[in-house]
Design an enzyme around this catalytic site. Sequence first.
Site, PDB file in Angstrom:
ATOM      1  N   ARG A 192      -9.641  18.290 -10.031  1.00 61.31           N
ATOM      2  CA  ARG A 192     -10.109  17.696  -8.777  1.00 61.31           C
ATOM      3  C   ARG A 192     -10.479  18.810  -7.828  1.00 61.31           C
ATOM      4  O   ARG A 192      -9.631  19.605  -7.420  1.00 61.31           O
ATOM      5  CB  ARG A 192      -9.021  16.825  -8.170  1.00 61.31           C
ATOM      6  CG  ARG A 192      -8.606  15.695  -9.069  1.00 61.31           C
ATOM      7  CD  ARG A 192      -7.954  14.576  -8.308  1.00 61.31           C
ATOM      8  NE  ARG A 192      -8.940  13.808  -7.612  1.00 61.31           N
ATOM      9  CZ  ARG A 192      -9.531  12.722  -8.123  1.00 61.31           C
ATOM     10  NH1 ARG A 192      -9.205  12.290  -9.309  1.00 61.31           N
ATOM     11  NH2 ARG A 192     -10.431  12.075  -7.425  1.00 61.31           N
ATOM     12  N   LYS A 207     -15.525  14.701 -12.164  1.00 58.34           N
ATOM     13  CA  LYS A 207     -16.099  13.460 -12.709  1.00 58.34           C
ATOM     14  C   LYS A 207     -16.701  13.780 -14.080  1.00 58.34           C
ATOM     15  O   LYS A 207     -15.971  14.191 -14.967  1.00 58.34           O
ATOM     16  CB  LYS A 207     -17.065  12.849 -11.691  1.00 58.34           C
ATOM     17  CG  LYS A 207     -16.328  12.510 -10.378  1.00 58.34           C
ATOM     18  CD  LYS A 207     -17.183  11.875  -9.315  1.00 58.34           C
ATOM     19  CE  LYS A 207     -16.375  11.662  -8.033  1.00 58.34           C
ATOM     20  NZ  LYS A 207     -17.191  11.132  -6.920  1.00 58.34           N
ATOM     21  N   GLU A 227      -7.297  33.374   1.938  1.00 60.89           N
ATOM     22  CA  GLU A 227      -8.410  33.069   2.858  1.00 60.89           C
ATOM     23  C   GLU A 227      -9.477  34.143   2.786  1.00 60.89           C
ATOM     24  O   GLU A 227      -9.173  35.339   2.762  1.00 60.89           O
ATOM     25  CB  GLU A 227      -7.883  32.933   4.286  1.00 60.89           C
ATOM     26  CG  GLU A 227      -7.172  31.604   4.505  1.00 60.89           C
ATOM     27  CD  GLU A 227      -6.681  31.427   5.932  1.00 60.89           C
ATOM     28  OE1 GLU A 227      -6.853  32.356   6.748  1.00 60.89           O
ATOM     29  OE2 GLU A 227      -6.130  30.353   6.226  1.00 60.89           O
ATOM     30  N   ASP A 267     -26.427  15.526  -3.888  1.00 58.94           N
ATOM     31  CA  ASP A 267     -25.004  15.295  -4.163  1.00 58.94           C
ATOM     32  C   ASP A 267     -24.894  14.781  -5.600  1.00 58.94           C
ATOM     33  O   ASP A 267     -25.116  13.605  -5.871  1.00 58.94           O
ATOM     34  CB  ASP A 267     -24.445  14.284  -3.166  1.00 58.94           C
ATOM     35  CG  ASP A 267     -22.956  14.054  -3.343  1.00 58.94           C
ATOM     36  OD1 ASP A 267     -22.399  14.504  -4.376  1.00 58.94           O
ATOM     37  OD2 ASP A 267     -22.342  13.419  -2.462  1.00 58.94           O
ATOM     38  N   TYR A 277      -2.009  32.765  -1.271  1.00 64.23           N
ATOM     39  CA  TYR A 277      -2.920  32.523  -0.147  1.00 64.23           C
ATOM     40  C   TYR A 277      -4.063  33.519  -0.203  1.00 64.23           C
ATOM     41  O   TYR A 277      -3.819  34.710  -0.376  1.00 64.23           O
ATOM     42  CB  TYR A 277      -2.177  32.620   1.194  1.00 64.23           C
ATOM     43  CG  TYR A 277      -2.236  31.297   1.909  1.00 64.23           C
ATOM     44  CD1 TYR A 277      -3.447  30.886   2.477  1.00 64.23           C
ATOM     45  CD2 TYR A 277      -1.156  30.439   1.970  1.00 64.23           C
ATOM     46  CE1 TYR A 277      -3.543  29.650   3.088  1.00 64.23           C
ATOM     47  CE2 TYR A 277      -1.254  29.204   2.577  1.00 64.23           C
ATOM     48  CZ  TYR A 277      -2.450  28.818   3.136  1.00 64.23           C
ATOM     49  OH  TYR A 277      -2.554  27.586   3.726  1.00 64.23           O
ATOM     50  N   THR A 314     -18.607  17.290  -6.959  1.00 62.88           N
ATOM     51  CA  THR A 314     -17.203  17.340  -7.337  1.00 62.88           C
ATOM     52  C   THR A 314     -17.142  18.014  -8.707  1.00 62.88           C
ATOM     53  O   THR A 314     -18.153  18.131  -9.405  1.00 62.88           O
ATOM     54  CB  THR A 314     -16.589  15.932  -7.460  1.00 62.88           C
ATOM     55  OG1 THR A 314     -17.332  15.198  -8.435  1.00 62.88           O
ATOM     56  CG2 THR A 314     -16.617  15.186  -6.134  1.00 62.88           C
TER      57      THR A 314
HETATM   58  C1  LIG Z   1     -16.972  11.051  -5.598  1.00 57.34           C
HETATM   59  C2  LIG Z   1     -18.086  11.377  -4.677  1.00 57.34           C
HETATM   60  C3  LIG Z   1     -17.891  12.114  -3.496  1.00 57.34           C
HETATM   61  C4  LIG Z   1     -16.534  12.425  -2.936  1.00 57.34           C
HETATM   62  O1  LIG Z   1     -15.674  13.092  -3.700  1.00 57.34           O
HETATM   63  P1  LIG Z   1     -14.106  13.112  -3.355  1.00 57.34           P
HETATM   64  O2  LIG Z   1     -13.630  14.225  -4.204  1.00 57.34           O
HETATM   65  O3  LIG Z   1     -13.596  11.764  -3.716  1.00 57.34           O
HETATM   66  O4  LIG Z   1     -13.972  13.389  -1.891  1.00 57.34           O
HETATM   67  C5  LIG Z   1     -18.999  12.469  -2.758  1.00 57.34           C
HETATM   68  N1  LIG Z   1     -20.226  12.116  -3.134  1.00 57.34           N
HETATM   69  C6  LIG Z   1     -20.457  11.378  -4.237  1.00 57.34           C
HETATM   70  C7  LIG Z   1     -21.847  11.005  -4.602  1.00 57.34           C
HETATM   71  C8  LIG Z   1     -19.396  10.980  -5.028  1.00 57.34           C
HETATM   72  O5  LIG Z   1     -19.623  10.227  -6.111  1.00 57.34           O
END
Ligand SMILES: *Cc1c(COP(=O)(O)O)cnc(C)c1O
Length: 428
Positions: free
Chosen positions: A243, A237, A64, A208, A62, A234
Site C-alpha cells: 500500500r 492495485k 525526511e 491517475d 526516519y 497507487t
Molecule cells: C484507489 C485510487 C486512489 C486512492 O488511493 P488510496 O490509496 O485509496 O488513497 C486515487 N485515484 C484512483 C483513480 C484510485 O483508483
Amino acid sequence: MSQPRMSQPLSHPALSAADPELAALVGAEEQLQADTLRLIPSENYVSAAVLEATGTVLQNKYSEGYAGRRYYEGQQNIDQVETLAVERAKAVFGVEHANVQPYSGSPANLAAYLAFAEPGDTVLGMALPMGGHLTHGWGVSATGTWFRGVQYGVRPDTALIDFDEVRDLARKERPKIIFCGGTAVPRTIDFAAFGEIAREVDAVLVADIAHIAGLIAGGAHPSPVPHADVISTTTHKTLRGPRGAMLMSRASHAKAVDKAVFPGLQGGPHNHTTAAIAVALREAAAPSFRDYAHAVVANAKALAEALLARGYDLVSGGTDNHLVLIDLTSKEVPGKVAAKALDRAGIVVNYNTVPFDPRKPFDPSGIRIGTPSLTSRGLGTDRMPLVAEWIDRSVQAAAKGDEDALTVIRGEVAELMAAYPAPGLPTA
Ligand SMILES: *Cc1c(COP(=O)(O)O)cnc(C)c1O
C-alpha cells in the site's frame, strides 16, 4: 460479525506469543483471503517477497528529505533503498522522474494540487458517480472544497467519456489541472485525447493510473507517457505492490513534485513501504509480469462475455481492462443486496453506482468486479464461465432470499480456491 477462528496461525510466532488476540484476527483474515473469490478490482495478492519487505526493520528509520539530501543521519542503506525504487519506477514506466514517497493514492493526488494549483483554482476531473475518484475534485473531498471542481462524465448512450464535453468544459473553465483515470472505468483511457485538450488550454494533465498501473507496466494498457505531465499511481492495485503511491513526471516538473510531497504535504517516508515498492517494481520488470497483466485483461473479457451470455447488463457493454461494472437494474436486485449476498457466498465484490444511476450512492444499482486477484492465484479464462455462474446463482438467490443456495456456493468456491494457492498466504 463472525468470530475469528481459534486455530493459531503458524506463520507469525512472535505475534502469536505477544498478542494472541490480534494474531487470531490475522489468521482469520488469511483464511478468508484463502477461501474466498476476491473480485474487488482494486485489491490483489502481493508476493511473499513484497510482504516480507513491508515487515522489515526499515520501518524503524526516519528519513525526511530525499536520497543524498536528508535531514537525518544514518541513511547509508535507506538512500540506496529509495534510489533503487526510484530507478526501477523510471525504467518500468519510462519516465524521467519518480517520487516514491506518497503515503497512498489520495495524498499523492493532493501533492499534485499543491504542486500545480492554488486554493480556489479550477480543476477538471471525472465525476465520482461516472467512474472518477473522490480526489479528482468531488465535493465531499478536500480537493472539491479547497479547489473549484468541475466535472465531466460519460455519454448516456455509450457510457464512454465524452471528449466533446471535456473539451468544451476545458475551454470554458480554463482549469489549472485536468485529471484523467478513475476507479470504475472499464474502458481504455485515451491519454492522447486528454493530452491534446490539456495543451490547448495550458492545463497540467495528471494521469491517475492507480487502477491500471500494473496493466501499463505489463503492456496491457497504453501508457500515459508522453501525453501526461504528471502520472499519479497507487502501488497496491494491479501493480501488486505494498500500500503506497508514486508520482512520476517529466524532468521539468521534478522539483515541483518533490517539493509538494516533502516538505509540502508529508513528513518522513515509510521506508519499509519504499523497499516493498522496489521489490514489486523488480517483479513488474520480469517477463512473467507481462503474462500476468495480459491474463488479467483476458480473464476480465472472458468474465464479461460469460455474464453477457447470462443476460447481465454491463456498463459500456464490456471491458478493455481488469474491471467490469454490472448494472443490476434489469435483475431487480439492488447492488448492495447483491454484494452482501455474494459476500455470504464467498465472493467478495463492492456495490457501486452506475453512470446516471437513479438510486442513491449508498444504495446504488450496480456492482463492480475485477480480475487481478483471481489472476494472481492462477485462474485462467477457462474458469470464468464458472465464476459468472456463481455470480448469477448468487444474484438469483439474493432475489429469492435463498440463504441455503448461498451456503452451497460458498462451499463450491472454497473448494475451487483451495486448488489455486494464493501468493503470500501460508499454505499449511
Ligand atoms: C484507489 C485510487 C486512489 C486512492 O488511493 P488510496 O490509496 O485509496 O488513497 C486515487 N485515484 C484512483 C483513480 C484510485 O483508483
